[in-house]
Design a protein around this motif. Structure first.
Motif, mmCIF file in Angstrom:
data_model
loop_
_atom_site.group_PDB
_atom_site.id
_atom_site.type_symbol
_atom_site.label_atom_id
_atom_site.label_comp_id
_atom_site.label_asym_id
_atom_site.label_seq_id
_atom_site.Cartn_x
_atom_site.Cartn_y
_atom_site.Cartn_z
ATOM 1 N N HIS A 63 0.839 -1.195 0.000
ATOM 2 C CA HIS A 63 0.000 0.000 0.000
ATOM 3 C C HIS A 63 0.877 1.249 0.000
ATOM 4 N N GLY A 64 0.335 2.341 -0.525
ATOM 5 C CA GLY A 64 1.086 3.594 -0.578
ATOM 6 C C GLY A 64 1.494 3.927 -2.000
ATOM 7 N N CYS A 65 2.188 5.044 -2.145
ATOM 8 C CA CYS A 65 2.555 5.504 -3.482
ATOM 9 C C CYS A 65 3.838 6.317 -3.408
ATOM 10 N N THR A 66 4.841 5.911 -4.151
ATOM 11 C CA THR A 66 6.098 6.652 -4.256
ATOM 12 C C THR A 66 6.109 7.397 -5.595
ATOM 13 N N PRO A 67 7.064 8.299 -5.803
ATOM 14 C CA PRO A 67 7.158 8.939 -7.127
ATOM 15 C C PRO A 67 7.254 7.942 -8.275
ATOM 16 N N THR A 68 7.913 6.809 -8.047
ATOM 17 C CA THR A 68 8.034 5.784 -9.078
ATOM 18 C C THR A 68 6.673 5.197 -9.454
ATOM 19 N N ASP A 69 5.777 5.115 -8.478
ATOM 20 C CA ASP A 69 4.446 4.563 -8.734
ATOM 21 C C ASP A 69 3.575 5.477 -9.590
ATOM 22 N N LEU A 70 4.034 6.698 -9.828
ATOM 23 C CA LEU A 70 3.273 7.633 -10.659
ATOM 24 C C LEU A 70 3.576 7.466 -12.145
ATOM 25 N N VAL A 71 4.685 6.838 -12.456
ATOM 26 C CA VAL A 71 5.188 6.855 -13.836
ATOM 27 C C VAL A 71 4.237 6.156 -14.808
ATOM 28 N N PHE A 72 3.845 4.937 -14.516
ATOM 29 C CA PHE A 72 3.005 4.183 -15.445
ATOM 30 C C PHE A 72 1.621 4.812 -15.619
ATOM 31 N N PRO A 73 0.914 5.146 -14.533
ATOM 32 C CA PRO A 73 -0.396 5.786 -14.740
ATOM 33 C C PRO A 73 -0.292 7.132 -15.449
ATOM 34 N N PHE A 74 0.811 7.849 -15.252
ATOM 35 C CA PHE A 74 1.009 9.099 -15.999
ATOM 36 C C PHE A 74 1.116 8.805 -17.498
ATOM 37 N N PHE A 75 1.793 7.722 -17.844
ATOM 38 C CA PHE A 75 1.915 7.385 -19.261
ATOM 39 C C PHE A 75 0.551 7.017 -19.845
ATOM 40 N N LEU A 76 -0.253 6.252 -19.103
ATOM 41 C CA LEU A 76 -1.592 5.922 -19.578
ATOM 42 C C LEU A 76 -2.437 7.181 -19.744
ATOM 43 N N PHE A 77 -2.294 8.116 -18.827
ATOM 44 C CA PHE A 77 -2.991 9.405 -18.929
ATOM 45 C C PHE A 77 -2.561 10.122 -20.208
ATOM 46 N N ALA A 78 -1.265 10.075 -20.512
ATOM 47 C CA ALA A 78 -0.750 10.717 -21.729
ATOM 48 C C ALA A 78 -1.276 10.023 -22.976
ATOM 49 N N VAL A 79 -1.443 8.697 -22.926
ATOM 50 C CA VAL A 79 -2.033 7.971 -24.049
ATOM 51 C C VAL A 79 -3.436 8.504 -24.324
ATOM 52 N N GLY A 80 -4.222 8.671 -23.266
ATOM 53 C CA GLY A 80 -5.566 9.197 -23.430
ATOM 54 C C GLY A 80 -5.570 10.619 -23.941
ATOM 55 N N ASN A 81 -4.634 11.415 -23.455
ATOM 56 C CA ASN A 81 -4.542 12.800 -23.907
ATOM 57 C C ASN A 81 -4.279 12.867 -25.397
ATOM 58 N N ALA A 82 -3.372 12.016 -25.876
ATOM 59 C CA ALA A 82 -3.073 11.972 -27.309
ATOM 60 C C ALA A 82 -4.278 11.480 -28.099
ATOM 61 N N MET A 83 -5.054 10.555 -27.526
ATOM 62 C CA MET A 83 -6.243 10.041 -28.198
ATOM 63 C C MET A 83 -7.273 11.137 -28.449
ATOM 64 N N SER A 84 -7.313 12.139 -27.581
ATOM 65 C CA SER A 84 -8.296 13.209 -27.749
ATOM 66 C C SER A 84 -8.037 14.000 -29.030
ATOM 67 N N PHE A 85 -6.824 13.923 -29.551
ATOM 68 C CA PHE A 85 -6.501 14.544 -30.836
ATOM 69 C C PHE A 85 -6.653 13.537 -31.970
ATOM 70 N N SER A 86 -6.096 12.340 -31.796
ATOM 71 C CA SER A 86 -6.062 11.370 -32.901
ATOM 72 C C SER A 86 -7.435 10.803 -33.223
ATOM 73 N N MET A 87 -8.326 10.679 -32.227
ATOM 74 C CA MET A 87 -9.620 10.055 -32.481
ATOM 75 C C MET A 87 -10.583 10.965 -33.225
ATOM 76 N N LYS A 88 -10.194 12.209 -33.447
ATOM 77 C CA LYS A 88 -11.010 13.085 -34.284
ATOM 78 C C LYS A 88 -11.162 12.502 -35.689
ATOM 79 N N LYS A 89 -10.136 11.767 -36.109
ATOM 80 C CA LYS A 89 -10.155 11.188 -37.459
ATOM 81 C C LYS A 89 -11.232 10.120 -37.605
ATOM 82 N N TYR A 90 -11.669 9.529 -36.476
ATOM 83 C CA TYR A 90 -12.678 8.481 -36.541
ATOM 84 C C TYR A 90 -14.090 9.044 -36.670
#
Length: 374
Positions: free
Chosen positions: A43-70
């Motif tokens: 249990h708990g969260c270190t700075p290292t534990d933020l890295v992967f969910p931040f990347f998933l958040f960035a994936v979604g952020n990029a999708m908000s631009f790329s999915m316009k094409k759909y």
């Protein structure tokens, strides 16, 4: 706000996470790692534990631009593109898990790594599944209903763990996802870094991780709709603070935990991602501090490729030997980096060196206008 301005902040945020991934995944020695660069024990969260969910958040952020094409395409075309990209990323993840395809046995002989022991899940397979399901939800449900679905997924996960777990449902032994992974995937196909077969990127915990991607999409869509102004920035900051506060309250009954990706962990990491993104947007878009951000921008332009290459290099280090019982990874730390700084500083220096090495790769690709999109 122009596309280049919007994508600059996105590239920097995404690049920051890729650089952090390389940093935390490549210490010179796992016996000498500074505490902030380690995952929380449970249990708990270190700075290292933020890295992967931040990347998933960035994936979604990029999708908000790329999915316009759909938007102007039929469902069949969108399903085809989403499915192809999901399968491609998942397949690359499986290959990376199997790479370099050979290993040393107890008799110092190179033998083929058996597919019967191949880890199926992992970072890239989780990215693939989270992208695929998030894209489908957003495409068919739309933004407002996607937000409702996020709430339902997080609450459902909170209900599922005690309903199907054992004794302490938030412990490793009582976690319902562990039994599911053993049943569906088999113990031989699970990660064993905890000393027992347990995959922190398992099937059940992928459900709440999808929400990190959808939150990233909603944040990107909000930025585009509001435009570059201070009310938009204040909205991001307020949303980030609200989510962090809600996560800390939920933590009292549903602990923040990366390894089983609890719902409180999703809110906590999303809230912090919004705060970090707000700071980056203020610095880059509002104040024009672009030179200071250029280092991370390089990583953000070829994020998945650079991440995969970092994994390939490390696996080659572990395969190549300088002596019967010493691989190249250990030799570099022992003979190059530890003599320079000692145990802990040398281990950190090893990781920083590889961050710099892959920055050079990204810089060269950017100079040559080589951008590998998956």
């Amino acid at each position: 706000m122009t596309d280049s301005q919007r994508f600059l902040s996105l590239d920097v945020f995404r690049g920051l996470t890729v650089a952090a991934m390389i940093l935390v995944n490549n210490p010179g020695s796992w016996s000498y790692v500074y505490t902030p660069l380690e995952h929380a024990t449970w249990h708990g969260c270190t700075p290292t534990d933020l890295v992967f969910p931040f990347f998933l958040f960035a994936v979604g952020n990029a999708m908000s631009f790329s999915m316009k094409k759909y938007a102007g395409q039929g469902h069949a075309a969108a399903l085809k593109k989403i499915g192809q990209r999901t399968l491609l990323i998942f397949g690359i993840g499986l290959l990376l898990n199997w790479f370099p395809f050979f290993r040393w046995n107890g008799e110092n002989q190179l033998v083929l790594k058996p597919l019967s022991q191949l880890r199926i899940m992992g970072v890239l397979p989780r990215i693939a599944l989270c992208y695929g399901f998030a894209a489908l939800i957003i495409h068919f449900a739309g933004e407002r209903r996607s937000f409702v679905i996020v709430g339902c997924l997080l609450l459902a996960y909170w209900w599922l763990l005690p309903a199907f777990g054992q004794s302490d449902p938030y412990s490793l032994e009582g976690y319902a996802g562990l039994r599911l992974d053993k049943w569906l995937l088999g113990e031989q196909h699970l990660y064993k870094g905890e000393g027992v077969p347990f995959d922190p990127e398992g099937i059940l915990s992928t459900l709440p991780a999808i929400c990190n991607v959808i939150f990233g999409y909603l944040a990107g869509s909000y930025i585009q709709q509001k435009g570059k102004d201070y009310p938009m920035l204040c909205g991001l900051l307020i949303a980030g603070c609200v989510l962090v506060f809600a996560a800390l309250c939920w933590n009292l009954v549903f602990p923040i935990n990366k390894k089983i990706w609890t719902s409180s962990y999703v809110l906590y990491t999303t809230g912090l991602a919004l705060l970090v993104l707000s700071i980056l947007m203020y610095a880059i878009e509002f104040r024009g501090w672009r030179k200071a951000a250029s280092f991370f921008e390089v990583f953000g332009k070829n994020p998945l490729f650079i991440y995969v290459m970092s994994g390939v290099l490390v696996k080659l280090y572990l395969l190549l030997r300088t002596a019967p019982q010493q691989n190249l990874y250990g030799w570099l730390y022992t003979h190059v980096f530890r003599p320079i700084g000692g145990n802990y500083p040398g281990s950190l220096l090893f990781a920083l060196f590889h961050v710099g090495l892959f920055w050079l790769l990204g810089w060269w690709m950017d100079r040559k206008k080589i951008y590998i999109r998956v």
